[in-house]
Design an enzyme around this catalytic site. Sequence first.
Site, short mmCIF file in Angstrom:
data_model
loop_
_atom_site.label_atom_id
_atom_site.label_comp_id
_atom_site.label_asym_id
_atom_site.label_seq_id
_atom_site.Cartn_x
_atom_site.Cartn_y
_atom_site.Cartn_z
N SER A 145 0.96 -1.29 0.18
CA SER A 145 0.32 -0.50 0.05
C SER A 145 0.98 1.05 -0.14
O SER A 145 1.89 1.34 0.30
CB SER A 145 -1.03 0.15 1.51
OG SER A 145 -1.29 0.77 2.02
N TYR A 158 -3.46 -0.74 10.12
CA TYR A 158 -3.62 -1.06 8.43
C TYR A 158 -2.24 -0.29 8.35
O TYR A 158 -1.22 -1.03 7.74
CB TYR A 158 -4.67 0.10 7.66
CG TYR A 158 -4.35 -0.70 6.05
CD1 TYR A 158 -4.99 -1.59 5.69
CD2 TYR A 158 -3.10 0.64 5.42
CE1 TYR A 158 -5.05 -1.34 4.17
CE2 TYR A 158 -4.15 0.16 4.00
CZ TYR A 158 -4.60 -1.21 3.73
OH TYR A 158 -4.77 -1.09 2.11
P1 NAD Z 1 -11.66 -4.99 -1.07
O1 NAD Z 1 -12.73 -4.17 0.29
O2 NAD Z 1 -12.66 -4.64 -2.49
O3 NAD Z 1 -11.05 -6.44 -1.21
C1 NAD Z 1 -10.44 -6.62 0.10
C2 NAD Z 1 -10.72 -8.10 -0.43
O4 NAD Z 1 -10.19 -9.06 0.69
C3 NAD Z 1 -12.22 -8.78 -0.71
O5 NAD Z 1 -11.75 -9.65 -1.93
C4 NAD Z 1 -12.06 -9.40 0.22
O6 NAD Z 1 -13.36 -10.52 0.70
C5 NAD Z 1 -11.06 -9.83 1.09
N1 NAD Z 1 -10.49 -10.54 2.55
C6 NAD Z 1 -10.95 -9.38 3.47
N2 NAD Z 1 -10.89 -10.31 5.04
C7 NAD Z 1 -10.29 -11.20 4.45
C8 NAD Z 1 -10.49 -12.81 5.27
N3 NAD Z 1 -11.09 -12.72 6.20
N4 NAD Z 1 -10.89 -14.05 4.04
C9 NAD Z 1 -10.87 -13.43 3.19
N5 NAD Z 1 -10.48 -12.98 1.92
C10 NAD Z 1 -10.61 -11.13 2.82
O7 NAD Z 1 -10.65 -3.59 -1.49
P2 NAD Z 1 -9.36 -4.31 -2.21
O8 NAD Z 1 -9.12 -2.24 -2.78
O9 NAD Z 1 -9.01 -4.76 -3.76
O10 NAD Z 1 -8.21 -4.42 -1.16
C11 NAD Z 1 -7.44 -5.41 -2.39
C12 NAD Z 1 -6.23 -5.41 -1.27
O11 NAD Z 1 -5.40 -4.33 -2.12
C13 NAD Z 1 -6.50 -5.45 0.28
O12 NAD Z 1 -4.85 -6.23 0.86
C14 NAD Z 1 -5.57 -3.70 0.48
O13 NAD Z 1 -5.34 -3.58 1.46
C15 NAD Z 1 -4.76 -3.33 -1.19
N6 NAD Z 1 -5.18 -1.97 -1.16
C16 NAD Z 1 -5.87 -1.46 -2.02
C17 NAD Z 1 -5.90 -0.32 -1.91
C18 NAD Z 1 -7.22 1.09 -2.15
O14 NAD Z 1 -6.92 1.78 -2.84
N7 NAD Z 1 -8.34 0.52 -2.83
C19 NAD Z 1 -4.86 0.66 -1.89
C20 NAD Z 1 -3.69 -0.12 -1.51
C21 NAD Z 1 -3.73 -1.32 -1.30
#
Ligand code: NAD
Length: 253
Positions: A145, A158
């Site tokens: 991130s 986080y």
């Molecule tokens: P999102 O919330 O749409 O996706 C998160 C995913 O993690 C979902 O599929 C959810 O079901 C899964 N998840 C969460 N807890 C879980 C558990 N206990 N068991 C199994 N699966 C679980 O958001 P996203 O943005 O697609 O996030 C994906 C990754 O990217 C994450 O690690 C997030 O921290 C990271 N990220 C996102 C951003 C952003 O701006 N969206 C930026 C940096 C990093």
Amino acid sequence: MILDKFSLKGKTAVVTGANTGLGQGMCVALSQAGAAVAGVARRSCEQTRLMIEENGGEFLEIIADLSSIEPIDRIVNEAVEKFGSVDILVNNAGIIIREDAIDYAEESWDKVIMTNQKAVFFLCQAFARQYIKQGSGGKIVNVASMLSYQGGIRVPSYTASKSAVLGLTRALANEWASYGINVNAIAPGYMATNNTNQLRSDEQRSNEILERIPAGRWGTPEDMMGAVVFLCSEASSYVNGFTVAVDGGWLAR
Ligand code: NAD
């Protein structure tokens, strides 16, 4: 030829958090590059399955809750049972809980650290053990991130977990490179997914963020596709322990 080195034909990939957002985009990317994909999610991955199967790809759904490390061995076993071996792990599942640091609850701390950090490490360990047993190396891509580099606001657990992901990626790359295992990470910038719903619905925060992104827009799941295919392919075989930012220039600013 160089484009052949990006092909994932004959490879099998496991992606956590496969039902939505960045994980879904990366599943589709790996499938388009030729891999058979197993998607791990707490609930159904039906939409991801449809997106992959309508293009003739192969998809296996593995239901597992990564708020504990209990399902990890089963995840490896189900993928190996279906595909015969595993070649790629994408550690994408992650959660964010926003609370002022001064009031941050232990329960929120533990939940975030468990899924974003502890489960990530033990998934890396389980896949590396399997890769070593198979004897043909493998790829691990962790999702970091901007808060692997920066402090953030109201998200101390986080930030701690994603900073750990960057460090772990380096540490594990050092230990496992000699087995032909590449451990790298992708650090997404500000992407339009569920993870940022709360941020994007706060008009002031949303505008502040948007104004700071040189590319002038929020990222999308499609923006992850090139980086993940590269890091999961032979094209990156001499890239070890590095975190690639896919951030529209946020860190360069
Ligand atoms: P999102 O919330 O749409 O996706 C998160 C995913 O993690 C979902 O599929 C959810 O079901 C899964 N998840 C969460 N807890 C879980 C558990 N206990 N068991 C199994 N699966 C679980 O958001 P996203 O943005 O697609 O996030 C994906 C990754 O990217 C994450 O690690 C997030 O921290 C990271 N990220 C996102 C951003 C952003 O701006 N969206 C930026 C940096 C990093």
